[in-house]
Design a protein around this motif. Structure first.
Motif, PDB file in Angstrom:
ATOM      1  N   GLN A   1      -7.289  56.060 -80.368  1.00 27.09           N
ATOM      2  CA  GLN A   1      -8.554  55.692 -81.017  1.00 27.09           C
ATOM      3  C   GLN A   1      -9.576  56.827 -80.905  1.00 27.09           C
ATOM      4  O   GLN A   1     -10.368  57.068 -81.820  1.00 27.09           O
ATOM      5  N   SER A   2      -9.548  57.541 -79.780  1.00 27.29           N
ATOM      6  CA  SER A   2     -10.513  58.632 -79.568  1.00 27.29           C
ATOM      7  C   SER A   2     -10.270  59.795 -80.518  1.00 27.29           C
ATOM      8  O   SER A   2     -11.175  60.585 -80.803  1.00 27.29           O
ATOM      9  N   LEU A   3      -9.067  59.918 -81.020  1.00 29.73           N
ATOM     10  CA  LEU A   3      -8.769  61.003 -81.963  1.00 29.73           C
ATOM     11  C   LEU A   3      -9.556  60.843 -83.274  1.00 29.73           C
ATOM     12  O   LEU A   3      -9.773  61.819 -84.006  1.00 29.73           O
ATOM     13  N   ASP A   4     -10.028  59.668 -83.578  1.00 26.82           N
ATOM     14  CA  ASP A   4     -10.763  59.423 -84.831  1.00 26.82           C
ATOM     15  C   ASP A   4     -12.269  59.677 -84.685  1.00 26.82           C
ATOM     16  O   ASP A   4     -13.029  59.511 -85.636  1.00 26.82           O
ATOM     17  N   ILE A   5     -12.741  60.048 -83.458  1.00 31.32           N
ATOM     18  CA  ILE A   5     -14.186  60.280 -83.270  1.00 31.32           C
ATOM     19  C   ILE A   5     -14.547  61.604 -83.939  1.00 31.32           C
ATOM     20  O   ILE A   5     -13.904  62.631 -83.677  1.00 31.32           O
ATOM     21  N   LYS A   6     -15.646  61.577 -84.764  1.00 30.86           N
ATOM     22  CA  LYS A   6     -16.082  62.756 -85.533  1.00 30.86           C
ATOM     23  C   LYS A   6     -17.133  63.561 -84.780  1.00 30.86           C
ATOM     24  O   LYS A   6     -17.219  64.799 -84.956  1.00 30.86           O
TER      25      LYS A   6
ATOM     26  N   LEU B   1     -16.661  62.964 -78.732  1.00 29.48           N
ATOM     27  CA  LEU B   1     -15.237  63.256 -78.549  1.00 29.48           C
ATOM     28  C   LEU B   1     -14.986  63.909 -77.187  1.00 29.48           C
ATOM     29  O   LEU B   1     -14.001  63.604 -76.500  1.00 29.48           O
TER      30      LEU B   1
END
Length: 493
Positions: free
Chosen positions: A103-108, A113
Protein backbone atom coordinates in the motif's frame (compact mmCIF):
# COMPACT_ATOMS: atom_id res chain seq x y z
CA UNK A 1 18.06 -136.19 62.13
CA UNK A 2 18.97 -133.30 64.39
CA UNK A 3 21.59 -132.12 61.94
CA UNK A 4 19.06 -132.13 59.09
CA UNK A 5 16.60 -130.26 61.28
CA UNK A 6 19.24 -127.62 62.08
CA UNK A 7 20.07 -127.35 58.37
CA UNK A 8 16.40 -126.86 57.54
CA UNK A 9 16.09 -124.32 60.33
CA UNK A 10 19.00 -122.30 58.89
CA UNK A 11 17.40 -122.51 55.43
CA UNK A 12 14.08 -121.32 56.86
CA UNK A 13 15.83 -118.44 58.64
CA UNK A 14 17.70 -117.50 55.45
CA UNK A 15 14.49 -117.61 53.38
CA UNK A 16 12.61 -115.53 55.97
CA UNK A 17 15.36 -112.89 55.91
CA UNK A 18 15.49 -112.89 52.10
CA UNK A 19 11.71 -112.62 51.82
CA UNK A 20 11.81 -109.76 54.32
CA UNK A 21 14.45 -108.01 52.19
CA UNK A 22 12.37 -108.52 49.02
CA UNK A 23 9.22 -107.21 50.75
CA UNK A 24 11.18 -104.15 51.87
CA UNK A 25 12.52 -103.65 48.33
CA UNK A 26 9.01 -103.95 46.86
CA UNK A 27 7.82 -101.31 49.33
CA UNK A 28 10.75 -99.14 48.28
CA UNK A 29 9.93 -99.56 44.55
CA UNK A 30 6.26 -98.70 45.11
CA UNK A 31 7.29 -95.72 47.21
CA UNK A 32 9.70 -94.63 44.46
CA UNK A 33 6.98 -94.93 41.78
CA UNK A 34 4.67 -92.82 43.92
CA UNK A 35 7.42 -90.24 44.47
CA UNK A 36 8.18 -90.11 40.72
CA UNK A 37 4.53 -89.29 40.01
CA UNK A 38 4.32 -86.70 42.78
CA UNK A 39 7.66 -85.11 41.91
CA UNK A 40 6.81 -85.00 38.18
CA UNK A 41 3.56 -83.24 38.97
CA UNK A 42 5.44 -80.81 41.20
CA UNK A 43 8.01 -80.20 38.45
CA UNK A 44 5.27 -79.38 35.92
CA UNK A 45 3.62 -77.04 38.42
CA UNK A 46 6.93 -75.28 39.04
CA UNK A 47 7.52 -75.09 35.27
CA UNK A 48 4.12 -73.43 34.83
CA UNK A 49 4.96 -70.99 37.60
CA UNK A 50 8.32 -70.13 36.03
CA UNK A 51 6.81 -69.54 32.59
CA UNK A 52 3.91 -67.59 34.05
CA UNK A 53 6.47 -65.48 35.85
CA UNK A 54 8.40 -64.99 32.61
CA UNK A 55 5.21 -64.05 30.73
CA UNK A 56 4.39 -61.60 33.51
CA UNK A 57 7.82 -59.98 33.29
CA UNK A 58 7.61 -59.70 29.48
CA UNK A 59 4.10 -58.25 29.72
CA UNK A 60 5.27 -55.68 32.26
CA UNK A 61 8.30 -54.83 30.10
CA UNK A 62 6.13 -54.46 27.00
CA UNK A 63 3.73 -52.14 28.80
CA UNK A 64 6.58 -50.07 30.23
CA UNK A 65 8.38 -49.74 26.87
CA UNK A 66 5.12 -48.94 25.01
CA UNK A 67 4.44 -46.25 27.58
CA UNK A 68 7.93 -44.80 26.98
CA UNK A 69 7.27 -44.70 23.21
CA UNK A 70 3.94 -42.96 23.77
CA UNK A 71 5.61 -40.39 26.01
CA UNK A 72 8.26 -39.75 23.35
CA UNK A 73 5.54 -39.37 20.73
CA UNK A 74 3.67 -36.87 22.88
CA UNK A 75 6.90 -34.91 23.56
CA UNK A 76 7.77 -34.62 19.88
CA UNK A 77 4.24 -33.69 18.80
CA UNK A 78 4.05 -31.03 21.51
CA UNK A 79 7.39 -29.55 20.38
CA UNK A 80 6.29 -29.48 16.73
CA UNK A 81 2.89 -28.02 17.61
CA UNK A 82 4.60 -25.23 19.62
CA UNK A 83 6.83 -24.54 16.65
CA UNK A 84 3.81 -24.61 14.32
CA UNK A 85 2.00 -22.02 16.49
CA UNK A 86 5.05 -19.74 16.42
CA UNK A 87 5.23 -20.03 12.64
CA UNK A 88 1.53 -19.23 12.25
CA UNK A 89 1.86 -16.07 14.35
CA UNK A 90 5.00 -15.00 12.49
CA UNK A 91 3.34 -15.58 9.12
CA UNK A 92 0.30 -13.55 10.12
CA UNK A 93 2.53 -10.64 11.23
CA UNK A 94 4.60 -10.89 8.05
CA UNK A 95 1.52 -10.81 5.81
CA UNK A 96 0.29 -7.65 7.55
CA UNK A 97 3.68 -5.97 6.94
CA UNK A 98 3.60 -7.12 3.30
CA UNK A 99 0.18 -5.63 2.78
CA UNK A 100 1.27 -2.35 4.41
CA UNK A 101 4.41 -2.21 2.27
CA UNK A 102 2.43 -2.79 -0.94
CA UNK A 103 0.00 0.00 0.00
CA UNK A 104 2.89 2.37 0.77
CA UNK A 105 4.18 1.99 -2.78
CA UNK A 106 1.15 4.02 -3.99
CA UNK A 107 2.03 7.10 -1.84
CA UNK A 108 2.84 10.10 -4.11
CA UNK A 109 4.07 12.54 -1.47
CA UNK A 110 7.83 12.06 -1.01
CA UNK A 111 7.73 13.05 2.66
CA UNK A 112 4.91 10.64 3.47
CA UNK A 113 6.59 7.90 1.44
CA UNK A 114 9.84 8.40 3.38
CA UNK A 115 8.03 8.21 6.72
CA UNK A 116 6.06 5.09 5.71
CA UNK A 117 9.21 3.44 4.42
CA UNK A 118 11.02 4.15 7.71
CA UNK A 119 8.17 2.65 9.80
CA UNK A 120 7.91 -0.46 7.64
CA UNK A 121 11.70 -0.96 7.83
CA UNK A 122 11.66 -0.70 11.63
CA UNK A 123 8.75 -3.18 11.82
CA UNK A 124 10.54 -5.65 9.56
CA UNK A 125 13.68 -5.40 11.70
CA UNK A 126 11.82 -6.60 14.81
CA UNK A 127 9.43 -8.97 12.99
CA UNK A 128 9.35 -12.53 14.48
CA UNK A 129 9.36 -14.00 10.98
CA UNK A 130 13.01 -13.04 10.59
CA UNK A 131 14.02 -14.55 13.99
CA UNK A 132 12.15 -17.80 13.39
CA UNK A 133 14.15 -21.04 12.77
CA UNK A 134 12.73 -22.84 9.79
CA UNK A 135 14.15 -26.19 10.95
CA UNK A 136 11.95 -28.62 12.94
CA UNK A 137 13.03 -28.85 16.56
CA UNK A 138 12.55 -32.64 16.56
CA UNK A 139 12.71 -35.25 13.84
CA UNK A 140 10.03 -37.72 12.92
CA UNK A 141 12.38 -40.63 13.49
CA UNK A 142 11.49 -43.18 16.21
CA UNK A 143 14.31 -45.61 15.51
CA UNK A 144 15.79 -44.97 18.98
CA UNK A 145 12.67 -46.62 20.38
CA UNK A 146 13.12 -49.84 18.45
CA UNK A 147 14.13 -53.12 20.17
CA UNK A 148 15.88 -56.23 18.98
CA UNK A 149 15.29 -59.39 21.03
CA UNK A 150 17.36 -61.64 18.79
CA UNK A 151 19.93 -62.25 21.56
CA UNK A 152 17.27 -62.80 24.18
CA UNK A 153 15.42 -65.20 21.86
CA UNK A 154 18.59 -67.22 21.41
CA UNK A 155 19.08 -67.22 25.18
CA UNK A 156 15.51 -68.41 25.76
CA UNK A 157 15.87 -71.08 23.09
CA UNK A 158 19.00 -72.27 24.90
CA UNK A 159 17.23 -72.55 28.27
CA UNK A 160 17.50 -76.09 29.67
CA UNK A 161 16.73 -77.81 32.93
CA UNK A 162 18.95 -76.80 35.84
CA UNK A 163 22.22 -78.72 36.21
CA UNK A 164 21.64 -81.16 39.09
CA UNK A 165 24.60 -82.15 41.27
CA UNK A 166 25.48 -85.81 41.19
CA UNK A 167 24.88 -87.95 44.25
CA UNK A 168 27.79 -87.95 46.72
CA UNK A 169 29.55 -91.21 47.59
CA UNK A 170 29.86 -92.01 51.30
CA UNK A 171 33.29 -93.30 52.27
CA UNK A 172 32.28 -96.06 54.70
CA UNK A 173 35.90 -96.86 55.57
CA UNK A 174 36.43 -93.26 56.76
CA UNK A 175 33.25 -93.20 58.87
CA UNK A 176 33.77 -93.49 62.61
CA UNK A 177 31.40 -94.43 65.44
CA UNK A 178 32.85 -93.61 68.88
CA UNK A 179 31.98 -91.77 72.08
CA UNK A 180 28.31 -91.58 71.04
CA UNK A 181 29.39 -89.59 68.01
CA UNK A 182 29.23 -90.51 64.34
CA UNK A 183 31.70 -88.96 61.92
CA UNK A 184 30.63 -89.45 58.32
CA UNK A 185 32.79 -88.65 55.28
CA UNK A 186 31.86 -88.46 51.62
CA UNK A 187 33.20 -87.33 48.24
CA UNK A 188 31.78 -86.28 44.89
CA UNK A 189 32.17 -88.69 41.97
CA UNK A 190 33.61 -85.80 39.97
CA UNK A 191 34.66 -82.22 40.66
CA UNK A 192 31.76 -79.77 40.67
CA UNK A 193 32.60 -76.14 41.44
CA UNK A 194 28.92 -75.15 41.50
CA UNK A 195 28.14 -77.10 44.68
CA UNK A 196 27.20 -74.68 47.45
CA UNK A 197 26.56 -77.03 50.39
CA UNK A 198 25.54 -80.52 51.48
CA UNK A 199 22.56 -81.90 53.39
CA UNK A 200 22.97 -84.85 55.78
CA UNK A 201 20.03 -86.97 56.89
CA UNK A 202 20.11 -89.69 59.53
CA UNK A 203 17.71 -91.86 61.49
CA UNK A 204 17.85 -94.65 64.04
CA UNK A 205 16.85 -98.19 63.17
CA UNK A 206 17.07 -101.74 64.47
CA UNK A 207 17.51 -103.26 61.01
CA UNK A 208 20.73 -103.83 59.12
CA UNK A 209 20.95 -103.33 55.36
CA UNK A 210 18.85 -101.03 53.20
CA UNK A 211 16.66 -98.45 54.97
CA UNK A 212 13.08 -99.55 55.46
CA UNK A 213 9.97 -97.53 54.75
CA UNK A 214 7.52 -98.99 57.24
CA UNK A 215 7.72 -98.66 60.99
CA UNK A 216 10.80 -96.45 60.95
CA UNK A 217 11.56 -93.11 62.54
CA UNK A 218 11.58 -89.90 60.53
CA UNK A 219 14.82 -88.68 58.99
CA UNK A 220 16.63 -86.01 61.00
CA UNK A 221 18.26 -83.29 58.88
CA UNK A 222 21.46 -81.26 59.09
CA UNK A 223 21.55 -78.53 56.42
CA UNK A 224 24.15 -76.17 54.97
CA UNK A 225 27.23 -78.33 55.54
CA UNK A 226 30.15 -76.79 53.66
CA UNK A 227 32.74 -79.55 54.13
CA UNK A 228 32.67 -83.19 52.98
CA UNK A 229 32.74 -84.47 56.55
CA UNK A 230 30.44 -83.99 59.50
CA UNK A 231 30.28 -85.26 63.08
CA UNK A 232 26.97 -85.95 64.81
CA UNK A 233 27.67 -85.60 68.51
CA UNK A 234 25.77 -86.13 71.76
CA UNK A 235 23.78 -89.05 70.35
CA UNK A 236 22.01 -91.68 72.43
CA UNK A 237 22.45 -95.10 70.88
CA UNK A 238 19.16 -96.70 71.88
CA UNK A 239 18.88 -98.65 68.61
CA UNK A 240 21.26 -101.09 66.94
CA UNK A 241 21.99 -99.10 63.79
CA UNK A 242 21.91 -95.67 62.17
CA UNK A 243 20.92 -94.96 58.54
CA UNK A 244 22.73 -92.03 56.91
CA UNK A 245 22.57 -90.37 53.49
CA UNK A 246 23.92 -87.17 51.91
CA UNK A 247 22.87 -84.93 49.02
CA UNK A 248 24.71 -82.11 47.28
CA UNK A 249 23.07 -78.75 46.52
CA UNK A 250 24.01 -75.87 44.23
CA UNK A 251 22.43 -72.45 44.61
CA UNK A 252 19.37 -73.51 42.65
CA UNK A 253 18.59 -77.17 43.21
CA UNK A 254 19.43 -80.23 45.30
CA UNK A 255 20.73 -83.43 43.73
CA UNK A 256 19.83 -87.01 44.49
CA UNK A 257 20.74 -88.65 47.78
CA UNK A 258 23.76 -90.85 48.06
CA UNK A 259 23.30 -94.55 48.50
CA UNK A 260 22.40 -94.83 52.19
CA UNK A 261 24.78 -96.50 54.59
CA UNK A 262 23.91 -98.32 57.79
CA UNK A 263 26.36 -98.02 60.67
CA UNK A 264 26.22 -100.15 63.79
CA UNK A 265 25.71 -98.22 67.03
CA UNK A 266 26.54 -100.59 69.85
CA UNK A 267 25.60 -99.45 73.33
CA UNK A 268 24.03 -100.80 76.51
CA UNK A 269 20.39 -99.76 76.81
CA UNK A 270 18.13 -100.43 79.75
CA UNK A 271 15.29 -98.93 81.75
CA UNK A 272 14.54 -99.13 85.45
CA UNK A 273 12.36 -102.04 86.53
CA UNK A 274 9.35 -100.50 88.25
CA UNK A 275 7.73 -103.92 88.81
CA UNK A 276 10.20 -104.88 91.53
CA UNK A 277 11.26 -101.50 92.88
CA UNK A 278 10.57 -100.48 96.48
CA UNK A 279 7.12 -98.95 96.92
CA UNK A 280 8.72 -95.77 98.26
CA UNK A 281 10.40 -95.23 94.91
CA UNK A 282 8.65 -93.53 92.02
CA UNK A 283 10.11 -94.99 88.81
CA UNK A 284 9.71 -93.63 85.28
CA UNK A 285 11.83 -95.20 82.55
CA UNK A 286 15.35 -94.04 83.53
CA UNK A 287 14.41 -91.78 86.45
CA UNK A 288 13.81 -92.80 90.07
CA UNK A 289 12.67 -90.54 92.89
CA UNK A 290 12.17 -91.09 96.61
CA UNK A 291 8.49 -90.92 97.52
CA UNK A 292 7.86 -91.18 101.28
CA UNK A 293 4.12 -91.68 100.68
CA UNK A 294 4.59 -94.34 98.04
CA UNK A 295 2.55 -97.55 98.47
CA UNK A 296 0.55 -96.35 101.48
CA UNK A 297 -2.95 -97.77 101.36
CA UNK A 298 -2.05 -99.91 98.35
CA UNK A 299 -0.77 -103.00 100.15
CA UNK A 300 -4.10 -103.58 101.95
CA UNK A 301 -6.04 -103.20 98.72
CA UNK A 302 -3.65 -105.44 96.84
CA UNK A 303 -3.84 -107.97 99.67
CA UNK A 304 -7.63 -108.16 99.41
CA UNK A 305 -7.53 -108.38 95.64
CA UNK A 306 -4.92 -111.10 95.54
CA UNK A 307 -6.09 -113.12 98.55
CA UNK A 308 -6.49 -116.78 97.62
CA UNK A 309 -5.55 -115.91 94.05
CA UNK A 310 -2.62 -117.02 91.95
CA UNK A 311 -3.08 -114.18 89.47
CA UNK A 312 -0.20 -111.70 89.28
CA UNK A 313 -0.89 -108.04 89.87
CA UNK A 314 -1.31 -105.87 86.73
CA UNK A 315 2.02 -104.13 87.35
CA UNK A 316 3.85 -107.42 87.56
CA UNK A 317 2.29 -109.16 84.56
CA UNK A 318 3.98 -108.32 81.28
CA UNK A 319 5.04 -110.18 78.18
CA UNK A 320 7.95 -107.95 77.21
CA UNK A 321 11.21 -109.76 76.28
CA UNK A 322 13.07 -107.93 79.01
CA UNK A 323 10.53 -108.95 81.64
CA UNK A 324 10.60 -112.55 80.51
CA UNK A 325 14.41 -112.58 80.51
CA UNK A 326 14.70 -111.29 84.08
CA UNK A 327 11.86 -113.38 85.46
CA UNK A 328 9.53 -112.30 88.25
CA UNK A 329 10.80 -111.25 91.64
CA UNK A 330 9.39 -109.76 94.82
CA UNK A 331 9.42 -106.05 95.38
CA UNK A 332 12.22 -104.67 97.49
CA UNK A 333 11.00 -103.84 100.96
CA UNK A 334 12.09 -102.65 104.35
CA UNK A 335 15.10 -100.35 104.16
CA UNK A 336 16.24 -101.69 100.80
CA UNK A 337 15.11 -98.69 98.76
CA UNK A 338 16.32 -100.38 95.61
CA UNK A 339 15.48 -100.42 91.91
CA UNK A 340 17.25 -102.57 89.34
CA UNK A 341 17.81 -102.24 85.63
CA UNK A 342 15.59 -104.39 83.40
CA UNK A 343 18.42 -105.70 81.21
CA UNK A 344 21.29 -107.91 82.38
CA UNK A 345 24.96 -107.70 81.46
CA UNK A 346 26.07 -111.16 80.39
CA UNK A 347 29.23 -110.40 78.39
CA UNK A 348 31.29 -107.61 76.88
CA UNK A 349 32.14 -104.09 78.01
CA UNK A 350 29.39 -101.62 78.87
CA UNK A 351 29.03 -98.09 80.22
CA UNK A 352 26.26 -95.96 81.70
CA UNK A 353 26.04 -92.80 83.78
CA UNK A 354 24.06 -91.58 86.78
CA UNK A 355 23.24 -88.05 87.89
CA UNK A 356 21.87 -87.39 91.38
CA UNK A 357 19.74 -84.42 92.38
CA UNK A 358 21.65 -81.88 94.46
CA UNK A 359 19.41 -82.43 97.48
CA UNK A 360 19.77 -86.21 97.38
CA UNK A 361 20.56 -87.43 100.94
CA UNK A 362 21.78 -90.96 100.27
CA UNK A 363 22.21 -93.13 97.20
CA UNK A 364 24.18 -96.09 95.84
CA UNK A 365 25.17 -96.98 92.28
CA UNK A 366 26.43 -100.41 91.28
CA UNK A 367 25.61 -103.91 89.99
CA UNK A 368 24.22 -107.10 91.45
CA UNK A 369 23.37 -110.67 90.62
CA UNK A 370 19.68 -111.46 90.27
CA UNK A 371 19.66 -113.20 93.65
CA UNK A 372 19.69 -109.93 95.63
CA UNK A 373 17.06 -110.46 98.36
CA UNK A 374 14.08 -108.18 98.82
CA UNK A 375 15.54 -106.84 102.09
CA UNK A 376 19.19 -106.81 100.89
CA UNK A 377 21.04 -103.59 100.23
CA UNK A 378 23.61 -102.99 97.49
CA UNK A 379 27.16 -103.61 98.66
CA UNK A 380 26.11 -105.55 101.75
CA UNK A 381 26.06 -108.95 100.03
CA UNK A 382 28.80 -110.96 98.32
CA UNK A 383 26.87 -110.69 95.03
CA UNK A 384 26.62 -106.89 94.76
CA UNK A 385 29.15 -104.10 94.27
CA UNK A 386 28.54 -100.36 94.50
CA UNK A 387 29.76 -96.95 95.52
CA UNK A 388 27.71 -95.18 98.16
CA UNK A 389 27.21 -91.47 98.80
CA UNK A 390 25.75 -90.24 102.07
CA UNK A 391 24.98 -86.51 102.31
CA UNK A 392 23.20 -86.71 105.66
CA UNK A 393 24.85 -84.29 108.15
CA UNK A 394 28.22 -84.68 106.42
CA UNK A 395 29.23 -86.17 103.09
CA UNK A 396 30.80 -89.65 103.03
CA UNK A 397 31.91 -91.40 99.86
CA UNK A 398 32.73 -95.11 99.89
CA UNK A 399 32.98 -98.31 97.85
CA UNK A 400 31.01 -101.28 99.20
CA UNK A 401 30.99 -105.05 98.69
CA UNK A 402 30.16 -108.01 100.93
CA UNK A 403 29.22 -105.67 103.79
CA UNK A 404 32.66 -104.07 103.76
CA UNK A 405 33.29 -100.41 102.95
CA UNK A 406 36.33 -98.53 101.72
CA UNK A 407 36.30 -94.76 102.16
CA UNK A 408 37.04 -92.81 98.99
CA UNK A 409 38.87 -89.63 99.91
CA UNK A 410 37.90 -87.75 96.75
CA UNK A 411 35.16 -85.23 95.87
CA UNK A 412 31.79 -86.64 94.83
CA UNK A 413 31.22 -85.85 91.13
CA UNK A 414 27.98 -84.49 89.71
CA UNK A 415 27.79 -87.45 87.33
CA UNK A 416 29.12 -90.94 87.93
CA UNK A 417 30.15 -93.18 85.05
CA UNK A 418 29.90 -96.95 85.50
CA UNK A 419 32.15 -99.20 83.39
CA UNK A 420 31.53 -102.94 83.49
CA UNK A 421 33.87 -105.41 81.77
CA UNK A 422 32.02 -108.66 82.40
CA UNK A 423 34.50 -110.98 80.73
CA UNK A 424 37.48 -109.16 82.24
CA UNK A 425 35.95 -109.22 85.70
CA UNK A 426 36.16 -105.49 86.25
CA UNK A 427 33.74 -102.88 87.57
CA UNK A 428 35.02 -99.29 87.57
CA UNK A 429 33.45 -95.99 88.57
CA UNK A 430 34.47 -92.69 87.00
CA UNK A 431 33.89 -88.99 87.26
CA UNK A 432 31.73 -88.82 84.13
CA UNK A 433 32.83 -85.27 83.33
CA UNK A 434 36.60 -85.54 83.79
CA UNK A 435 36.82 -89.35 83.31
CA UNK A 436 38.94 -89.53 86.46
CA UNK A 437 38.88 -93.00 88.05
CA UNK A 438 37.00 -93.19 91.37
CA UNK A 439 37.29 -96.88 92.23
CA UNK A 440 37.70 -100.31 90.62
CA UNK A 441 36.45 -103.72 91.73
CA UNK A 442 38.20 -106.77 90.28
CA UNK A 443 36.57 -110.17 90.47
CA UNK A 444 35.26 -113.02 88.36
CA UNK A 445 31.62 -112.59 87.47
CA UNK A 446 29.84 -115.94 87.33
CA UNK A 447 26.26 -114.77 86.82
CA UNK A 448 24.54 -112.06 84.75
CA UNK A 449 24.71 -108.61 86.32
CA UNK A 450 21.87 -106.14 86.73
CA UNK A 451 22.50 -102.41 87.19
CA UNK A 452 21.38 -101.50 90.70
CA UNK A 453 20.46 -98.25 92.44
CA UNK A 454 19.46 -97.35 95.99
CA UNK A 455 18.11 -93.94 96.94
CA UNK A 456 16.73 -92.16 99.95
CA UNK A 457 15.44 -88.58 99.78
CA UNK A 458 16.04 -87.24 96.28
CA UNK A 459 16.18 -88.53 92.75
CA UNK A 460 18.52 -90.23 90.25
CA UNK A 461 18.62 -89.96 86.47
CA UNK A 462 20.24 -92.85 84.59
CA UNK A 463 21.74 -92.24 81.14
CA UNK A 464 21.94 -95.34 78.95
CA UNK A 465 22.60 -95.90 75.28
CA UNK A 466 26.17 -94.71 75.85
CA UNK A 467 29.30 -96.21 74.37
CA UNK A 468 32.40 -96.80 76.45
CA UNK A 469 34.21 -93.42 76.18
CA UNK A 470 37.60 -93.42 74.48
CA UNK A 471 39.12 -91.81 77.57
CA UNK A 472 37.87 -94.72 79.70
CA UNK A 473 39.26 -97.25 77.22
CA UNK A 474 42.63 -95.50 77.34
CA UNK A 475 42.62 -95.50 81.14
CA UNK A 476 41.67 -99.17 81.20
CA UNK A 477 44.54 -100.10 78.89
CA UNK A 478 46.94 -98.07 81.01
CA UNK A 479 45.65 -99.55 84.27
CA UNK A 480 45.70 -103.11 82.95
CA UNK A 481 49.15 -102.58 81.46
CA UNK A 482 50.45 -101.53 84.84
CA UNK A 483 48.80 -104.47 86.50
CA UNK A 484 46.15 -102.29 88.15
CA UNK A 485 45.36 -101.97 91.82
CA UNK A 486 43.19 -104.62 93.44
CA UNK A 487 40.61 -103.38 95.90
CA UNK A 488 40.61 -105.01 99.29
CA UNK A 489 36.86 -105.49 98.80
CA UNK A 490 37.25 -107.72 95.75
CA UNK A 491 36.48 -111.38 95.71
CA UNK A 492 35.79 -114.18 93.34
CA UNK A 493 32.01 -114.38 93.14
Amino acid sequence: MDEERETLQRIVSTLVNKNDEIHNFIDMLNHTISNVQVNSSNAISELDEEFDGLYSVLHEMKGSMANTIQQEEARKIQALQDQLSQCSRALESSEELLELAVQSLDIKNPVELLEASRQIKDSVTVASAFRLSLKPKVSDSMTHMMVDFALEKRMLQAVKFLPVPKAPEIDVAACLVADNCITISWRMPEEDSRIDHFVLEYRKTNFDGLPRLKGEQHWELVDYIKATQYTLSGLRFDTKYMNLRVQACNKAVAGEYSDPVTLETKAFVFSLDSTSSHLNLKVEDTYVEWDPTGGKGQEKIKGKENKNSNTASPKRSTNSPRALSRGSRDRFAGESYTVLGDTAVESGQHYWEVRAQKDCKSYSVGVTYRNLGKFDQLGKTNSSWCIHINNWLQTTFSAKHNNKAKTLDIPVPDRIGVYCDFDGGQLSFYNASSKALLHTFRTKFTQPLLPGFMIWCGGLTVMTGLQVPSAVKTLQKSENGLGGSTSSLNNVA
